[in-house]
Design a protein around this motif. Structure first.
Motif, PDB file in Angstrom:
ATOM      1  N   GLN A  77      19.557  20.512   5.907  1.00 10.09           N
ATOM      2  CA  GLN A  77      18.731  19.798   4.916  1.00 10.09           C
ATOM      3  C   GLN A  77      18.609  20.609   3.623  1.00 10.09           C
ATOM      4  O   GLN A  77      18.903  20.128   2.535  1.00 10.09           O
ATOM      5  N   VAL A  78      18.185  21.859   3.781  1.00 13.55           N
ATOM      6  CA  VAL A  78      17.809  22.646   2.602  1.00 13.55           C
ATOM      7  C   VAL A  78      19.024  23.026   1.745  1.00 13.55           C
ATOM      8  O   VAL A  78      18.923  23.159   0.529  1.00 13.55           O
ATOM      9  N   PHE A  79      20.189  23.155   2.387  1.00 12.72           N
ATOM     10  CA  PHE A  79      21.378  23.577   1.630  1.00 12.72           C
ATOM     11  C   PHE A  79      22.175  22.415   1.029  1.00 12.72           C
ATOM     12  O   PHE A  79      23.123  22.655   0.285  1.00 12.72           O
ATOM     13  N   ARG A  80      21.787  21.197   1.343  1.00 11.74           N
ATOM     14  CA  ARG A  80      22.602  20.056   0.909  1.00 11.74           C
ATOM     15  C   ARG A  80      22.931  20.068  -0.605  1.00 11.74           C
ATOM     16  O   ARG A  80      24.077  19.824  -0.987  1.00 11.74           O
ATOM     17  N   PRO A  81      21.976  20.381  -1.476  1.00 12.71           N
ATOM     18  CA  PRO A  81      22.317  20.378  -2.926  1.00 12.71           C
ATOM     19  C   PRO A  81      23.314  21.466  -3.331  1.00 12.71           C
ATOM     20  O   PRO A  81      23.771  21.479  -4.471  1.00 12.71           O
ATOM     21  N   TYR A  82      23.634  22.357  -2.403  1.00 14.81           N
ATOM     22  CA  TYR A  82      24.527  23.479  -2.731  1.00 14.81           C
ATOM     23  C   TYR A  82      25.967  23.226  -2.281  1.00 14.81           C
ATOM     24  O   TYR A  82      26.809  24.106  -2.335  1.00 14.81           O
ATOM     25  N   GLN A  83      26.248  21.996  -1.869  1.00 19.49           N
ATOM     26  CA  GLN A  83      27.606  21.668  -1.412  1.00 19.49           C
ATOM     27  C   GLN A  83      28.620  21.826  -2.556  1.00 19.49           C
ATOM     28  O   GLN A  83      28.388  21.358  -3.681  1.00 19.49           O
ATOM     29  N   VAL A  84      29.759  22.437  -2.261  1.00 17.00           N
ATOM     30  CA  VAL A  84      30.844  22.539  -3.243  1.00 17.00           C
ATOM     31  C   VAL A  84      31.664  21.246  -3.161  1.00 17.00           C
ATOM     32  O   VAL A  84      32.384  21.002  -2.190  1.00 17.00           O
ATOM     33  N   ASN A  85      31.490  20.408  -4.173  1.00 18.39           N
ATOM     34  CA  ASN A  85      32.158  19.098  -4.221  1.00 18.39           C
ATOM     35  C   ASN A  85      32.681  18.893  -5.648  1.00 18.39           C
ATOM     36  O   ASN A  85      32.426  19.718  -6.543  1.00 18.39           O
ATOM     37  N   PRO A  86      33.446  17.833  -5.889  1.00 14.10           N
ATOM     38  CA  PRO A  86      34.051  17.654  -7.219  1.00 14.10           C
ATOM     39  C   PRO A  86      33.020  17.615  -8.347  1.00 14.10           C
ATOM     40  O   PRO A  86      33.254  18.158  -9.429  1.00 14.10           O
ATOM     41  N   GLU A  87      31.881  17.020  -8.093  1.00 13.27           N
ATOM     42  CA  GLU A  87      30.870  16.914  -9.152  1.00 13.27           C
ATOM     43  C   GLU A  87      30.367  18.305  -9.552  1.00 13.27           C
ATOM     44  O   GLU A  87      30.295  18.647 -10.738  1.00 13.27           O
ATOM     45  N   LEU A  88      30.040  19.106  -8.549  1.00 11.65           N
ATOM     46  CA  LEU A  88      29.540  20.447  -8.858  1.00 11.65           C
ATOM     47  C   LEU A  88      30.635  21.279  -9.541  1.00 11.65           C
ATOM     48  O   LEU A  88      30.383  21.961 -10.534  1.00 11.65           O
ATOM     49  N   LEU A  89      31.851  21.177  -9.024  1.00  9.57           N
ATOM     50  CA  LEU A  89      32.955  21.986  -9.558  1.00  9.57           C
ATOM     51  C   LEU A  89      33.294  21.594 -11.001  1.00  9.57           C
ATOM     52  O   LEU A  89      33.840  22.413 -11.753  1.00  9.57           O
ATOM     53  N   SER A  90      32.941  20.382 -11.400  1.00 12.55           N
ATOM     54  CA  SER A  90      33.276  19.939 -12.757  1.00 12.55           C
ATOM     55  C   SER A  90      32.548  20.764 -13.825  1.00 12.55           C
ATOM     56  O   SER A  90      32.949  20.779 -14.985  1.00 12.55           O
ATOM     57  N   GLY A  91      31.504  21.490 -13.416  1.00 10.33           N
ATOM     58  CA  GLY A  91      30.783  22.335 -14.383  1.00 10.33           C
ATOM     59  C   GLY A  91      31.389  23.725 -14.528  1.00 10.33           C
ATOM     60  O   GLY A  91      30.968  24.503 -15.387  1.00 10.33           O
ATOM     61  N   ALA A  92      32.361  24.044 -13.675  1.00 17.85           N
ATOM     62  CA  ALA A  92      32.966  25.386 -13.731  1.00 17.85           C
ATOM     63  C   ALA A  92      34.048  25.414 -14.794  1.00 17.85           C
ATOM     64  O   ALA A  92      34.380  24.396 -15.407  1.00 17.85           O
ATOM     65  N   ASN A  93      34.634  26.590 -15.015  1.00 19.17           N
ATOM     66  CA  ASN A  93      35.828  26.720 -15.843  1.00 19.17           C
ATOM     67  C   ASN A  93      36.871  25.717 -15.308  1.00 19.17           C
ATOM     68  O   ASN A  93      37.069  25.624 -14.102  1.00 19.17           O
ATOM     69  N   PRO A  94      37.546  24.946 -16.164  1.00 22.10           N
ATOM     70  CA  PRO A  94      38.508  23.957 -15.661  1.00 22.10           C
ATOM     71  C   PRO A  94      39.607  24.562 -14.780  1.00 22.10           C
ATOM     72  O   PRO A  94      40.186  23.876 -13.953  1.00 22.10           O
ATOM     73  N   GLU A  95      39.856  25.864 -14.959  1.00 22.98           N
ATOM     74  CA  GLU A  95      40.886  26.540 -14.142  1.00 22.98           C
ATOM     75  C   GLU A  95      40.288  27.183 -12.890  1.00 22.98           C
ATOM     76  O   GLU A  95      40.978  27.941 -12.198  1.00 22.98           O
TER      77      GLU A  95
END
Ligand code: CP
Ligand code: NVA
Length: 308
Positions: free
Chosen positions: A239-257
């Motif tokens: 439950q508590v870690f759900r917002p920390y999932q590494v998914n395409p939406e979250l990764l879109s904020g990283a460096n594009p590479e």
């Protein structure tokens, strides 16, 4: 270096180990190489399951001309009450080094104090140093010089996170860790990582917001939400870690590479989605392979009495 209980134990030899790991990777199975550990033996005590650590150390010893013994704690007299110290003293009469995967870091320290031979921490509740030495190699393969680059770690501030903080600090990478409240990395390790990073003009920070940690990151790293031995906390953790999932939406904020790392085993659909784990940004299979090459360099350092 006498033992590898923490990433910090490898601080002085880190560059040499990573370089030698590269040479072992190029030589692959050791064709044309001498067998620097001929006649040497590594005992491996496991209190928990393992795929990568067990196999990579075992195969690594075989490539180097030595042998590894897999010892399940329950099959040893240790499982019936013989002390760690007595076990260490006896093993030191037979073998040249001991790898220990334990529940408690204190037990790894006790074993090392009593053993006359080098001890490698094969994961405990505080650190996973062998994993992180090879991860530093994988990061270099992906990014080149890591100095000043940013790594984001998402999820549980666990053994992998602790060792990663120290490893990144030693290699002058900036690290942003995002964890829920109450799941931060070990306070002592965090303070040591902050001091070490500052000496190299790098920084470490711990935040709540996963998007803040990932912003502009070159490496996005995650690990399981439920480490071995914490299975009874599974429901609350998921439950508590759900917002920390590494998914395409979250990764879109990283460096594009940006590239994605996970020590494995992964829980697909929990801490990381299938499309990320199996996608072009994923380094996880190289990460698993590099355990073999870098640990061969580590083994030669510890058991070979000299240069890798
Ligand atoms: N990453 C890692 O240590 O995997 P194992 O638990 O399979 O050894
Ligand atoms: N944090 C995980 C790592 C497994 C390799 C665990 O301790 O189970």
């Amino acid at each position: 270096m006498e033992d590898l209980l923490s990433v910090m134990d490898a601080a002085e030899e880190l560059e040499d180990i990573l370089s030698a790991g590269g040479r072992f990777k190029t030589a692959r199975r050791g064709e044309g190489q001498s067998h620097p550990l001929r006649g040497k033996t590594l005992a491996m005590i496991f209190e928990k399951a393992s795929t990568r650590s067990r196999i990579s150390f075992e195969v690594g010893m075989a490539h180097l001309g030595g042998a590894a013994l897999y010892l399940n704690r329950q099959d040893l007299q240790l499982g019936r009450g013989e002390t760690l110290e007595d076990t260490a003293r006896v093993l030191g009469r037979y073998v040249d080094a001991i790898l220990y995967r334990a529940y408690r870091h204190d037990d790894v320290v006790r074993l090392a104090e009593a053993a006359s031979v080098p001890v490698i921490n094969g994961l405990d509740d505080l650190e996973h140093p062998a994993q992180i030495l090879s991860d530093l190699f994988t990061i270099r393969e992906a990014l080149g010089d890591p100095r000043g680059r940013k790594l984001a770690y998402l999820g549980d501030g666990n053994n992998v996170c602790n060792s990663l903080l120290l490893g990144c600090a030693l290699t002058r990478m900036n690290v942003a860790v995002a964890t829920p409240s109450g799941y931060e990395p070990d306070a002592g390790i965090l303070a040591l990582a902050e001091r070490t990073a500052a000496e190299g003009n790098a920084w470490v920070k711990v935040v709540r917001d996963p998007a803040e940690a990932v912003a502009g990151a070159d490496i996005v790293y995650t690990d399981v939400w439920v480490s071995m031995g914490m299975e009874e906390q599974r429901e609350a953790r998921e439950q508590v870690f759900r917002p920390y999932q590494v998914n395409p939406e979250l990764l879109s904020g990283a460096n594009p590479e940006a590239r994605v790392m996970h020590p494995l085993p992964a829980h697909r659909g929990l801490e990381i989605t299938n499309e990320i784990l199996d996608g072009p940004a994923s380094l996880v299979w190289d990460q698993a392979e590099n355990r073999l090459h870098v640990q061969k360099a580590l083994l030669v350092r510890l058991l070979g009495g000299g240069e890798s």
